[in-house]
Design a protein around this motif. Structure first.
Motif, short mmCIF file in Angstrom:
data_model
loop_
_atom_site.label_atom_id
_atom_site.label_comp_id
_atom_site.label_asym_id
_atom_site.label_seq_id
_atom_site.Cartn_x
_atom_site.Cartn_y
_atom_site.Cartn_z
N GLN A 182 42.06 32.20 42.55
CA GLN A 182 41.11 32.23 41.44
C GLN A 182 40.84 33.67 40.99
N GLN A 183 40.74 34.60 41.93
CA GLN A 183 40.52 36.00 41.57
C GLN A 183 41.71 36.57 40.80
N ARG A 184 42.93 36.25 41.24
CA ARG A 184 44.13 36.73 40.54
C ARG A 184 44.19 36.15 39.12
N ALA A 185 43.84 34.87 39.00
CA ALA A 185 43.87 34.22 37.69
C ALA A 185 42.82 34.84 36.76
N MET A 186 41.64 35.16 37.30
CA MET A 186 40.61 35.79 36.48
C MET A 186 41.05 37.17 36.03
N LYS A 187 41.67 37.94 36.92
CA LYS A 187 42.14 39.28 36.55
C LYS A 187 43.24 39.19 35.50
N TRP A 188 44.17 38.26 35.68
CA TRP A 188 45.26 38.09 34.71
C TRP A 188 44.69 37.69 33.35
N GLY A 189 43.74 36.75 33.34
CA GLY A 189 43.13 36.31 32.08
C GLY A 189 42.37 37.43 31.40
N ALA A 190 41.65 38.23 32.18
CA ALA A 190 40.90 39.35 31.60
C ALA A 190 41.85 40.38 31.00
N ASP A 191 42.96 40.67 31.69
CA ASP A 191 43.94 41.62 31.16
C ASP A 191 44.57 41.10 29.87
N ARG A 192 44.92 39.82 29.84
CA ARG A 192 45.51 39.23 28.63
C ARG A 192 44.52 39.28 27.47
N PHE A 193 43.26 38.96 27.75
CA PHE A 193 42.23 38.99 26.71
C PHE A 193 42.06 40.40 26.17
N ALA A 194 42.01 41.40 27.06
CA ALA A 194 41.83 42.78 26.62
C ALA A 194 43.01 43.23 25.76
N ALA A 195 44.23 42.87 26.16
CA ALA A 195 45.40 43.27 25.37
C ALA A 195 45.39 42.61 24.00
#
Length: 151
Positions: free
Chosen positions: A17-30
């Protein structure tokens, strides 16, 4: 009380869940950054201002014909020259170093003819000599082919 297997499974789930949240946050920021840049370019295009344009009052008379960056080769041919027409010259062809050279043409072998060679009589090798029994079983075309009958 939780067993060791359940504890490991819970820890793995939390990590995923932590990895998925980090990946989602990075995608959103990009995506947010890309949309922000696109919006800035649209606003600049509507107002006629680009990062490459200079203010009108800062332009010198020799720069009034330029609208943006100009290639040095094109500038030599057009800008500041006394020509009345533009001269378009195709650059000399040069093979890029990453492109392999074409293979050299293979020389044609000498003495080879595309036509079929005719035999010059029966061979002298005793293993290839046709016996009278074989000749009797041959067709007329076969006897002509091996030179047993005259054409």
């Amino acid at each position: 009380m939780l067993t060791e297997e359940e504890l490991v499974e819970t820890a793995l789930l939390r990590y995923a869940q932590q990895r998925a949240m980090k990946w989602g946050a990075d995608r959103f920021a990009a995506e947010f950054h890309r949309r922000d840049l696109e919006e800035r370019w649209l606003v600049a295009a509507r107002s006629g201002i680009t990062p490459y344009s200079t203010p009108v009052d800062a332009m010198t008379p020799s720069q009034t014909g330029l609208s943006g960056p100009v290639d040095a080769g094109a500038q030599e041919n057009v800008v500041g020259s006394d020509r009345t027409e533009a001269r378009m010259v195709r650059p000399a062809y040069a093979r890029h170093s990453s492109v392999p050279r074409p293979p050299a043409p293979e020389p044609e072998p000498k003495g080879r003819s595309p036509r079929r060679r005719k035999r010059k009589g029966p061979p002298n090798d005793p293993a290839c000599v046709i016996t009278p029994a074989e000749a009797a079983r041959m067709s007329a075309a076969g006897r002509r082919l091996y030179g047993l009958d005259e054409p």
